[in-house]
Scaffold this active site. Structure first.
Site, PDB file in Angstrom:
ATOM      1  CG  ASN A 293      -0.315   0.006   2.521  1.00 41.72           C
ATOM      2  OD1 ASN A 293       0.910   0.050   2.626  1.00 41.72           O
ATOM      3  ND2 ASN A 293      -1.100  -0.031   3.577  1.00 41.72           N
TER       4      ASN A 293
ATOM      5  CG  MET B 269      -5.838   2.913  -6.276  1.00 41.44           C
ATOM      6  SD  MET B 269      -4.486   1.954  -6.974  1.00 41.44           S
ATOM      7  CE  MET B 269      -5.397   0.581  -7.662  1.00 41.44           C
TER       8      MET B 269
ATOM      9  CG  HIS C 172      -3.183   4.057   9.627  1.00 35.25           C
ATOM     10  ND1 HIS C 172      -4.232   3.180   9.726  1.00 35.25           N
ATOM     11  CD2 HIS C 172      -2.231   3.418   8.917  1.00 35.25           C
ATOM     12  CE1 HIS C 172      -3.925   2.054   9.110  1.00 35.25           C
ATOM     13  NE2 HIS C 172      -2.719   2.166   8.608  1.00 35.25           N
ATOM     14  N   GLY C 173      -5.998   5.530   8.114  1.00 34.67           N
ATOM     15  CA  GLY C 173      -6.349   5.208   6.728  1.00 34.67           C
ATOM     16  C   GLY C 173      -7.693   4.512   6.632  1.00 34.67           C
ATOM     17  CB  ALA C 174      -9.466   3.132   3.749  1.00 35.59           C
TER      18      ALA C 174
ATOM     19  CE  LYS D  49      -1.728   1.975  -4.314  1.00 34.89           C
ATOM     20  NZ  LYS D  49      -1.799   1.736  -2.856  1.00 34.89           N
TER      21      LYS D  49
END
Length: 480
Positions: free
Chosen positions: A203, A379, A402-404, A479
């Site tokens: 990621n 993304m 911190h993220g999804a 990526k």
DNA sequence: ATGTCC
């Protein structure tokens, strides 16, 4: 089954009470909306409860809404210990030491970037090497390593790869003290030698984004953000260097546990007293890896800055770092524990520091607004900028999400995606150019593999851990 | 996350 023990403590907060029959010394606190709760896996709830059994654990363990099962401590977990009576646990920082995110402002606007997004994608792929085991252009000498251990991101700036104010805009100024290279060891140095300035895989990414919504104009103004502005977000860590440190000290801790007579419910939570030889040496090595990661993000950002200056005929000086956060790290911080300001050892894994306005550790502008909290999504959809707010200090050791968080495993995503090429074409039709070094990365990282990050930030905003500042949409995604 | 098994 810990799910049955959950009791509601607020609109978006839950608790698994301390349970002596299971060895829990403190409760585990979970931040999630009622509709998100079923998507949290049982093993993550078990892990956040197991962490509450570690010697010297203080107040409570904390799980963010993006929690999922990890090595020892779940990703999205926070655990703090008393530095005198408590332990340090390498699994609670994880393998990617100081994995983190930074975001750089540019004077470029959405229309300008969008018009050349194909070129941008190709140029960034060259400027920022990615992929498993992939090396870069900076071959590190022993002297470099000594300087990286001591100065972190400052090593890169001293080499001309950045500006002085880049450092002031990093969490902890892009370096932790107490990092001795010898504790990281030769094998880590060997693995990290040619990886400085590289993205890695999974990621990790480098993304060109545009600001498409502002929630707090006053804070956005102070941070130099406006609607339509292009930002660069970079997500990576300490590469093979930190991985080697983690691997070696997890082994060390297995022996240390026997030596000090410590038992834990999960061997992945192997630990040693912070004040033991093993504990001190791990912390020193972990800090060295953290400093390597800060240098890495600095080198990558400067490579991107140089490329953008060339493509858009603008000055590199017109692009400044907004902020850099570490989301896998262990730090000594000052927090209120049982009515007293105390130093504690905060372990964050997949959790972002979220210090509010007025915190003495923050640089001047962030003392007014609270620190930036960087929350990348997937993304294809969106990412968020939040500002740390006061409740985080009472509720979560000054931490936020911190993220999804993953919804599908890499294997499941691969099966559902069909091919990476299909994902790439679908995103391109929506104006998002994606490229990846690895063959399977695009399929594994497809947007549907992730939860909706807006649900995650809704929870931390509702809980008062951080407040919404801006939303960004991707234009170009590189990526690993 | 990771020279995705020394």
């Amino acid at each position: 089954m810990y799910r049955n023990k959950l009791r509601r403590t607020g609109e978006v907060s839950w608790e698994i009470p301390a349970d002596s029959t299971r060895g829990m010394l403190v409760p585990a606190k979970i931040f999630a909306s009622e509709e998100m709760l079923p998507s949290i896996d049982d093993s993550a709830l078990t892990q956040i409860s197991n962490a509450a059994t570690l010697p010297g654990v203080v107040l409570h363990t904390v799980a963010m809404p993006d929690i999922h099962s990890g090595y020892g401590l779940p990703i999205g977990g926070v655990m703090a210990t008393d530095p005198v009576t408590g332990v340090v646990s390498p699994g609670a920082a994880g393998y990617d030491i100081n994995c983190g995110v930074r975001i750089m402002r540019t004077p470029i606007n959405f229309a300008q970037a969008s018009a050349v997004r194909g070129t941008l994608a190709e140029r960034l792929m060259t400027a920022v090497p990615g992929g498993v085991g992939r090396g870069g252009v900076h071959e590190l000498e022993h002297d470099d390593y000594r300087n990286i251990a001591e100065h972190g991101a400052g090593w890169a700036v001293n080499k001309g790869l950045g500006f002085k104010d880049d450092l002031a805009n990093c969490e902890s100024n892009g370096r932790l003290e107490g990092a001795e290279l010898k504790h990281a060891g030769n094998h880590a140095m060997k693995r990290g030698r040619d990886q400085m300035g590289t993205l890695g895989s999974g990621n990790h990414f480098c993304e060109i984004q545009h600001v498409d919504e502002i929630y707090d104009q006053e804070v956005a103004d102070k941070w130099g953000l406006s609607k339509g502005q292009i930002l660069v977000m970079i997500h990576t860590g300490s590469r093979g260097f930190g991985h080697q440190v983690a691997t070696e000290y997890l082994e060390t801790m297995e022996h240390a546990m026997k030596k000090y007579g410590i038992t834990v419910p999960d061997r992945e939570l192997a630990c040693a007293p912070m004040e033991s030889e093993e504990g001190r040496e791990y912390l020193s090595a972990m800090r060295t890896a953290a400093n390597y990661a800060w240098a890495n993000r600095q080198v990558i950002m400067h490579s991107v800055r140089t490329a953008l200056a060339d493509i858009f005929h603008i000055e590199p000086e017109s692009m400044r770092l907004l902020y850099d956060v570490a989301h896998n790290i262990i730090k000594i911080e000052r927090h209120l524990v049982n009515g007293k300001q105390t130093n504690i050892l905060v372990h964050r894994k997949g959790a972002t520091r979220s210090f509010p306005a007025g915190n003495p550790e923050l640089a001047d502008v962030f003392k007014e607004t609270g620190q930036p909290v960087l929350v990348p999504g997937d993304m294809g959809r969106m990412s968020f900028l939040l500002a740390g707010s006061a409740k985080s200090m009472d509720e979560s050791f000054g931490s936020s999400c911190h993220g999804a968080g993953r919804r599908l495993s890499r294997h499941q995503a691969l099966k559902q995606a069909g091919s990476g090429k299909k994902i790439q074409e679908g995103l391109s039709a929506r104006g998002i150019e994606v490229r990846a070094a690895g063959r399977q990365t695009l399929a594994e990282e497809m947007p549907d593999a992730y939860k909706d990050v807006s649900q995650v930030v809704d929870v931390v905003a509702t809980a008062g851990l951080a407040k919404m500042v801006a939303r960004m949409r991707p234009v170009v995604v590189i990526k690993g």
